[in-house]
Design an enzyme around this catalytic site. Structure first.
Site, short mmCIF file in Angstrom:
data_model
loop_
_atom_site.label_atom_id
_atom_site.label_comp_id
_atom_site.label_asym_id
_atom_site.label_seq_id
_atom_site.Cartn_x
_atom_site.Cartn_y
_atom_site.Cartn_z
N LYS A 21 0.93 -1.64 -0.23
CA LYS A 21 -0.12 0.01 -0.29
C LYS A 21 0.90 1.65 0.11
O LYS A 21 1.06 1.81 -0.48
CB LYS A 21 -0.84 -0.09 1.56
CG LYS A 21 -1.91 -1.22 0.72
CD LYS A 21 -3.04 -1.73 2.72
CE LYS A 21 -3.65 -2.30 2.37
NZ LYS A 21 -4.60 -2.79 3.81
N GLN B 98 -5.37 -1.43 9.31
CA GLN B 98 -4.89 -2.99 8.96
C GLN B 98 -5.66 -3.29 10.08
O GLN B 98 -5.29 -3.86 11.41
CB GLN B 98 -3.25 -2.99 8.13
CG GLN B 98 -3.42 -4.83 8.10
CD GLN B 98 -3.72 -4.33 6.74
OE1 GLN B 98 -3.79 -3.75 5.93
NE2 GLN B 98 -4.11 -5.62 6.28
N ASP C 202 -11.61 2.84 3.83
CA ASP C 202 -12.07 1.04 3.46
C ASP C 202 -13.30 1.00 3.87
O ASP C 202 -13.82 0.34 3.45
CB ASP C 202 -11.55 0.31 5.06
CG ASP C 202 -10.31 -0.56 4.83
OD1 ASP C 202 -10.39 -0.86 3.89
OD2 ASP C 202 -9.33 -0.59 5.66
#
Ligand code: NAD
Length: 294
Positions: free
Chosen positions: A55, A99, A122
């Site tokens: 990422k 995460q 997200d």
């Protein structure tokens, strides 16, 4: 016979990343804004470290700022909440991603709800989940968004299609079903308790498999001419004692029957980070009231 078009997720993701990079460049030139993505990693899970490294690399390659916040597995929930509060307040941070999975002593629901919904790239915050469900502009989960982009690469207008989603997780199954509804599909969500799964699947013009069961879906589950999007990533024993990745769909079976299918790897997988970058760009523009066609 191998009739199906193989949907090249790698190439489509590369195209999306290039589009995002061009928009980032324009945002900088016209508005003096550089979008920033903060990724928070708690603990030492090796797979999570690989994801976070990828990422970071892709975020920088798109011309955005990347902030990695790595903290030990012993971090308490209140310490993590304090980190989120600080990132919410920072003007150079447009997207916040924590995460998952988090260590068991931390309630991931509480952490997700602490993220400013405007920075929730997200798309897991209940506000964004509710906005998506009620047809309002929302930050949408990355993997489901990638599935829709791949399906539309085969057929731009999905209106009226019978879509079947196998899997009902909050991360993939439910949001992809909402997105398909927004595309005017007739949507069925099937899951582990569904009866007659092969028959349900075989009714689909567009079949999305997000199950996590290697090669569950065989030829007779697939309607001839269907579009098949395989989200599953399953590691199974391969040749010579090595492992290999397979999807939830038996690829060789499916390519004989389907009109188009995503491979594993190289299908849905590469779309996830590309969509994360797109969401970060969207968040950066939306927070500043800038209209941006991506
Ligand atoms: P999950 O375990 O949270 O959910 C799986 C779903 O499948 C559940 O809703 C369950 O009801 C259903 N299910 C399980 N067994 C079934 C069966 N035998 N028949 C019918 N339904 C069944 O998983 P998830 O997070 O939604 O992920 C699904 C798969 O997608 C996994 O293989 C995961 O690795 C993969 N995935 C890929 C990406 C990506 O490509 N970037 C992202 C997320 C998940």
């Amino acid at each position: 016979m191998s009739g199906a078009t193989i949907i090249d997720g790698k190439a489509i993701a590369a195209g999306l990343r290039a589009d995002v990079a061009a928009s980032v460049e324009r945002l900088g030139r016209e508005h003096g804004v550089m979008p920033g993505l903060a990724v928070v990693l708690v603990g030492d899970d090796p797979a999570s470290h690989v994801y976070v490294r990828n990422k970071d690399r892709e975020t920088r390659a798109a011309g955005m700022a990347s902030f990695e916040i790595k903290v030990p597995a012993t971090t308490t929930e209140s310490e993590l909440l304090a980190i989120i509060t600080e990132l919410n307040a920072r003007d150079d941070v447009d997207g916040i991603l924590v995460q998952l999975p988090l260590p068991p002593h931390i309630d991931s629901g509480r952490i997700i709800e602490a993220i400013d919904p405007a920075k929730d790239v997200d798309g897991f915050h209940p506000i964004n989940v509710g906005r998506l469900a009620s047809g309002q502009p929302a930050l949408v989960p990355c993997t489901p968004l990638g599935c829709i982009i791949l399906a539309k690469s085969v057929q731009a207008n999905l209106t009226g299609l019978e879509a079947v989603v196998i899997g009902r997780s909050n991360i993939v199954g439910k949001p992809v079903a909402q997105l398909l509804l927004a595309e005017n599909c007739t949507v069925t969500i099937a899951h582990s308790k569904s009866r007659g799964l092969p028959e349900i699947a075989a009714g689909a013009d567009l079949l999305i498999a997000a199950v996590g069961r290697p090669e569950l879906i065989r030829a007779d589950w697939i309607k001839p001419g269907a579009i098949v999007i395989d989200v599953g990533i399953n590691r199974v024993p391969g040749e010579g004692g090595k492992s290999k990745l397979v999807g939830d769909v038996h690829f060789e079976d499916a390519r004989r029957v389907a009109r188009a299918i995503t491979p594993v790897p190289g299908g849905v997988g590469p779309m996830t980070i590309a969509c994360l970058l797109r969401n970060t760009l969207t968040a950066a523009a939306a927070r500043r009231g800038i209209a941006l066609a991506i």
